[in-house]
Design an enzyme around this catalytic site. Structure first.
Site, PDB file in Angstrom:
ATOM      1  N   HIS A  49      46.802  58.511  -8.570  1.00 42.94           N
ATOM      2  CA  HIS A  49      46.643  59.059  -9.916  1.00 42.94           C
ATOM      3  C   HIS A  49      46.658  60.583  -9.992  1.00 42.94           C
ATOM      4  CE1 HIS A  49      46.358  55.523 -12.360  1.00 42.94           C
ATOM      5  NE2 HIS A  49      45.417  54.997 -11.590  1.00 42.94           N
ATOM      6  N   ASP A  89      50.657  53.456  -8.897  1.00 43.30           N
ATOM      7  CA  ASP A  89      49.846  54.412  -9.651  1.00 43.30           C
ATOM      8  C   ASP A  89      49.687  55.733  -8.905  1.00 43.30           C
ATOM      9  OD1 ASP A  89      49.773  52.448 -11.512  1.00 43.30           O
ATOM     10  OD2 ASP A  89      47.662  51.972 -11.273  1.00 43.30           O
ATOM     11  N   ASN A 122      52.047  50.302 -12.559  1.00 44.95           N
ATOM     12  CA  ASN A 122      52.191  50.255 -14.011  1.00 44.95           C
ATOM     13  C   ASN A 122      52.303  51.658 -14.621  1.00 44.95           C
ATOM     14  OD1 ASN A 122      49.327  50.467 -13.359  1.00 44.95           O
ATOM     15  ND2 ASN A 122      48.928  50.149 -15.530  1.00 44.95           N
ATOM     16  N   HIS A 123      51.734  52.671 -13.999  1.00 46.05           N
ATOM     17  CA  HIS A 123      51.854  54.026 -14.548  1.00 46.05           C
ATOM     18  C   HIS A 123      53.269  54.573 -14.359  1.00 46.05           C
ATOM     19  CE1 HIS A 123      47.718  54.963 -15.851  1.00 46.05           C
ATOM     20  NE2 HIS A 123      47.469  53.919 -15.053  1.00 46.05           N
TER      21      HIS A 123
END
Length: 111
Positions: free
Chosen positions: A20, A47, A73-74
């Site tokens: 992230h 991610d 998913n990001h």
């Protein structure tokens, strides 16, 4: 699609998820675990981006020979959000504002 890494390296295989955008923290943790950039392999389970301050730095990992990843998913929201306003809104609410504030947000069009 399956990829076999058991014979890829003479070193260790590390697996990480949900980086992230925290590149410096990742590098700190790799150093703490004596990650060998010449022998070891880091596999990200998705991610890589969003939420943290170093998203572009994290994206540079994609080109490193010691790094591989699966799309999370990001990353998917970055790709689809370029064309789908509903997904873009979800992405914006989940850390993607940095992406759409860039001059060219078509960064993922080739991935």
């Amino acid at each position: 699609m399956f990829t076999r890494y058991l014979s890829h390296t003479q070193g260790h295989i590390f697996v990480v998820g949900d980086i992230h955008g925290c590149y410096s923290l990742l590098m700190q943790k790799l150093a703490e675990h004596n990650f060998d950039f010449d022998k070891d392999l880091l596999i990200s389970v998705g991610d890589l981006i969003d939420k943290g301050p170093e998203n572009i730095d994290c994206l540079t990992l994609i080109n490193q020979p010691w790094f591989t990843m699966v799309r999370g998913n990001h990353e998917e929201m970055c790709i689809i959000g370029q064309f789908d306003l509903r997904i873009r809104d979800i992405h914006l609410r989940n850390g993607g504002e940095w992406f759409y504030s860039m001059k060219s947000s078509r960064l993922f069009s080739e991935i």
